[in-house]
Write a protein that holds these residues in place. Structure first.
Motif, PDB file in Angstrom:
ATOM      1  N   GLY A 112       0.840  -1.069  -0.154  1.00 19.99           N
ATOM      2  CA  GLY A 112      -0.146  -0.051  -0.012  1.00 19.99           C
ATOM      3  C   GLY A 112       0.619   1.256   0.039  1.00 19.99           C
ATOM      4  N   HIS A 113       0.159   2.294  -0.609  1.00 15.34           N
ATOM      5  CA  HIS A 113       0.892   3.547  -0.809  1.00 15.34           C
ATOM      6  C   HIS A 113      -0.144   4.734  -0.112  1.00 15.34           C
ATOM      7  CE1 HIS A 113       2.944   0.726  -3.406  1.00 15.34           C
ATOM      8  NE2 HIS A 113       3.874   1.368  -3.099  1.00 15.34           N
ATOM      9  N   GLY A 114       0.354   5.681   0.655  1.00 19.89           N
ATOM     10  CA  GLY A 114      -0.476   6.609   0.842  1.00 19.89           C
ATOM     11  C   GLY A 114      -1.295   6.473   2.415  1.00 19.89           C
ATOM     12  N   ASP A 115      -2.522   7.132   2.377  1.00 22.49           N
ATOM     13  CA  ASP A 115      -3.223   6.769   3.805  1.00 22.49           C
ATOM     14  C   ASP A 115      -3.780   5.250   3.910  1.00 22.49           C
ATOM     15  OD1 ASP A 115      -3.129   9.453   4.137  1.00 22.49           O
ATOM     16  OD2 ASP A 115      -4.906   9.681   2.925  1.00 22.49           O
ATOM     17  N   GLU A 116      -3.660   4.635   4.982  1.00 22.29           N
ATOM     18  CA  GLU A 116      -4.249   3.378   5.205  1.00 22.29           C
ATOM     19  C   GLU A 116      -5.818   3.651   5.002  1.00 22.29           C
ATOM     20  OE1 GLU A 116      -2.612   0.053   7.229  1.00 22.29           O
ATOM     21  OE2 GLU A 116      -0.786   1.558   7.786  1.00 22.29           O
ATOM     22  N   PRO A 117      -6.571   2.737   3.919  1.00 15.90           N
ATOM     23  CA  PRO A 117      -7.794   2.959   4.001  1.00 15.90           C
ATOM     24  C   PRO A 117      -8.649   2.154   4.968  1.00 15.90           C
ATOM     25  CG  PRO A 117      -7.233   1.552   2.370  1.00 15.90           C
ATOM     26  CD  PRO A 117      -5.695   2.008   2.945  1.00 15.90           C
ATOM     27  N   PHE A 171      -5.029   6.579  -1.313  1.00 17.16           N
ATOM     28  CA  PHE A 171      -4.070   5.618  -1.588  1.00 17.16           C
ATOM     29  C   PHE A 171      -4.140   4.873  -2.765  1.00 17.16           C
ATOM     30  CE2 PHE A 171      -8.468   3.916  -0.443  1.00 17.16           C
ATOM     31  CZ  PHE A 171      -8.368   2.673  -1.404  1.00 17.16           C
ATOM     32  N   ALA A 172      -3.025   4.348  -2.954  1.00 14.73           N
ATOM     33  CA  ALA A 172      -2.657   3.250  -4.163  1.00 14.73           C
ATOM     34  C   ALA A 172      -2.375   2.033  -3.638  1.00 14.73           C
ATOM     35  CB  ALA A 172      -1.925   4.142  -5.205  1.00 14.73           C
ATOM     36  N   VAL A 173      -2.824   0.884  -4.066  1.00 12.53           N
ATOM     37  CA  VAL A 173      -2.001  -0.334  -3.630  1.00 12.53           C
ATOM     38  C   VAL A 173      -1.886  -1.193  -4.721  1.00 12.53           C
ATOM     39  CG1 VAL A 173      -2.714  -2.651  -2.721  1.00 12.53           C
ATOM     40  CG2 VAL A 173      -3.608  -0.523  -1.672  1.00 12.53           C
ATOM     41  N   VAL A 174      -0.615  -1.536  -4.863  1.00 12.15           N
ATOM     42  CA  VAL A 174       0.110  -2.324  -6.068  1.00 12.15           C
ATOM     43  C   VAL A 174      -0.024  -3.784  -5.745  1.00 12.15           C
ATOM     44  CG1 VAL A 174       2.130  -2.575  -7.453  1.00 12.15           C
ATOM     45  CG2 VAL A 174       1.546  -0.169  -6.657  1.00 12.15           C
ATOM     46  N   THR A 201       4.433  -7.267 -16.681  1.00  8.79           N
ATOM     47  CA  THR A 201       6.254  -6.537 -16.686  1.00  8.79           C
ATOM     48  C   THR A 201       7.298  -7.647 -17.481  1.00  8.79           C
ATOM     49  OG1 THR A 201       7.091  -7.444 -14.849  1.00  8.79           O
ATOM     50  CG2 THR A 201       5.576  -5.776 -14.496  1.00  8.79           C
ATOM     51  N   SER A 202       8.268  -6.953 -17.585  1.00  9.22           N
ATOM     52  CA  SER A 202       9.222  -7.928 -18.375  1.00  9.22           C
ATOM     53  C   SER A 202      10.111  -8.583 -17.507  1.00  9.22           C
ATOM     54  CB  SER A 202      10.403  -7.039 -18.899  1.00  9.22           C
ATOM     55  OG  SER A 202      11.135  -6.097 -17.949  1.00  9.22           O
ATOM     56  N   ALA A 203       9.680  -8.612 -15.726  1.00 10.17           N
ATOM     57  CA  ALA A 203      10.436  -9.228 -14.759  1.00 10.17           C
ATOM     58  C   ALA A 203       9.777 -10.577 -14.278  1.00 10.17           C
ATOM     59  CB  ALA A 203      10.453  -8.569 -13.543  1.00 10.17           C
ATOM     60  N   GLY A 204       8.754 -11.077 -15.399  1.00  9.03           N
ATOM     61  CA  GLY A 204       8.240 -12.460 -14.906  1.00  9.03           C
ATOM     62  C   GLY A 204       6.982 -12.220 -14.017  1.00  9.03           C
ATOM     63  N   VAL A 205       6.518 -10.883 -13.868  1.00  6.62           N
ATOM     64  CA  VAL A 205       5.335 -10.944 -13.026  1.00  6.62           C
ATOM     65  C   VAL A 205       4.068 -10.071 -13.423  1.00  6.62           C
ATOM     66  CG1 VAL A 205       6.544 -11.205 -10.957  1.00  6.62           C
ATOM     67  CG2 VAL A 205       6.160  -8.942 -11.767  1.00  6.62           C
ATOM     68  N   HIS A 206       2.950 -10.041 -13.145  1.00  3.70           N
ATOM     69  CA  HIS A 206       1.731  -9.160 -13.693  1.00  3.70           C
ATOM     70  C   HIS A 206       1.536  -8.445 -12.526  1.00  3.70           C
ATOM     71  CE1 HIS A 206       1.273 -12.212 -16.620  1.00  3.70           C
ATOM     72  NE2 HIS A 206       0.870 -13.252 -15.786  1.00  3.70           N
ATOM     73  N   VAL A 207       1.175  -6.958 -12.777  1.00  2.00           N
ATOM     74  CA  VAL A 207       1.042  -5.927 -11.974  1.00  2.00           C
ATOM     75  C   VAL A 207      -0.513  -5.272 -11.963  1.00  2.00           C
ATOM     76  CG1 VAL A 207       1.400  -3.772 -11.131  1.00  2.00           C
ATOM     77  CG2 VAL A 207       3.457  -5.437 -11.721  1.00  2.00           C
ATOM     78  N   GLY A 208      -1.295  -5.547 -10.759  1.00  3.89           N
ATOM     79  CA  GLY A 208      -2.363  -4.830 -10.712  1.00  3.89           C
ATOM     80  C   GLY A 208      -2.209  -3.550  -9.827  1.00  3.89           C
ATOM     81  N   ALA A 209      -3.100  -2.895  -9.722  1.00  2.07           N
ATOM     82  CA  ALA A 209      -3.010  -1.824  -8.756  1.00  2.07           C
ATOM     83  C   ALA A 209      -4.776  -1.119  -8.614  1.00  2.07           C
ATOM     84  CB  ALA A 209      -2.237  -0.468  -9.288  1.00  2.07           C
ATOM     85  N   TYR A 210      -4.895  -0.574  -7.326  1.00  2.47           N
ATOM     86  CA  TYR A 210      -6.350  -0.089  -7.083  1.00  2.47           C
ATOM     87  C   TYR A 210      -6.147   1.030  -6.418  1.00  2.47           C
ATOM     88  CZ  TYR A 210      -6.565  -2.689  -2.937  1.00  2.47           C
ATOM     89  OH  TYR A 210      -6.110  -3.598  -1.745  1.00  2.47           O
ATOM     90  N   GLY A 211      -6.816   2.026  -6.558  1.00  2.38           N
ATOM     91  CA  GLY A 211      -6.849   3.339  -5.446  1.00  2.38           C
ATOM     92  C   GLY A 211      -7.941   4.200  -5.737  1.00  2.38           C
TER      93      GLY A 211
END
Length: 223
Positions: free
Chosen positions: A67-72, A90-93, A193-203
């Motif tokens: 998580g990033h920013g305020d904890e919801p 907030f934004a969560v990765v 990503t090129s690092a062998g993972v998928h990235v999701g995010a919400y905020g």
């Protein structure tokens, strides 16, 4: 999509449905992951906090959130004076290991492949876990959440549908295409990503348009 993810997508809850404070989370699960973790890049200078990891049926770490920013908090907006969600920014990765369909460690079952849809669904459900529509009675929220969770599942399986648009954001400094959608509850995006993972995010309260993602150099520093 990894079906076991559906059972572990939401954050652990404490009394009254409140999420467990970050001080009680540990970095141990993150350190067991055989893949790199992603978070917002160095352009974000606010608070960062661990959330939870998700595992497959055989105990392998498959995904997790930072998580990033305020904890919801999950709170009825009427009980909170009506502006609780507006105050939280907030934004969560979500990082999901890119895995093909494979046998479980004990050989008794088949684990489905993970994909960008896996990241999109986990992000969608993550946003819902911190959402409580106004004028909704506490006893009705579980039914609402179950219904909305199924909707998030359907949307994640149709990333080329009209509910999604395309948004280009930097990942490790490289422009990367993401599937993106907005709702009355916030925004959700997902890509690879090129690092062998998928990235999701919400905020919520933070615009997705100015975000960038990067590998977390030292996850142990979050503890």
């Amino acid at each position: 999509m990894e079906t076991t993810s559906r059972a572990v997508a939401q954050a652990p809850a404490g009394e009254g449905g409140q999420e467990v404070p970050s001080a009680r989370r540990t970095v141990d699960g993150y350190l067991r992951a055989p893949f790199p973790w992603y978070g917002l890049d160095e352009a974000f200078t606010g608070p960062r906090w661990l959330m939870q990891v998700g595992t497959t049926a055989d105990g392998a770490v498959e995904h997790g959130s930072i998580g990033h920013g305020d904890e919801p908090s999950v709170r009825n907006e009427h009980a909170a004076g009506g502006d609780q969600e507006a105050k939280e920014k907030f934004a969560v990765v979500v990082t999901v290991a890119a895995s093909p369909s494979r046998r479980s460690a004990d050989g008794t079952g088949l684990l489905e492949a993970t994909s960008v849809s896996s990241a999109a669904w986990l992000a969608g459900v993550g946003l819902l876990s911190f959402t409580w529509p106004g004028q909704m009675d506490h006893s009705l929220r579980d039914d609402w959440l179950e219904q909305q969770t199924e909707t998030a599942w359907v949307l994640a399986d149709d990333l080329d549908g009209s509910d999604w648009s395309t948004l280009s954001l930097p990942v490790d400094g490289v422009p990367t295409a993401f599937h993106y959608r907005e709702s009355e509850f916030g925004w959700v995006l997902a890509g690879s990503t090129s690092a062998g993972v998928h990235v999701g995010a919400y905020g919520r309260g933070m615009s997705a348009y100015g975000l960038g993602f990067a590998v977390v150099k030292d996850i142990a520093a979050y503890e």
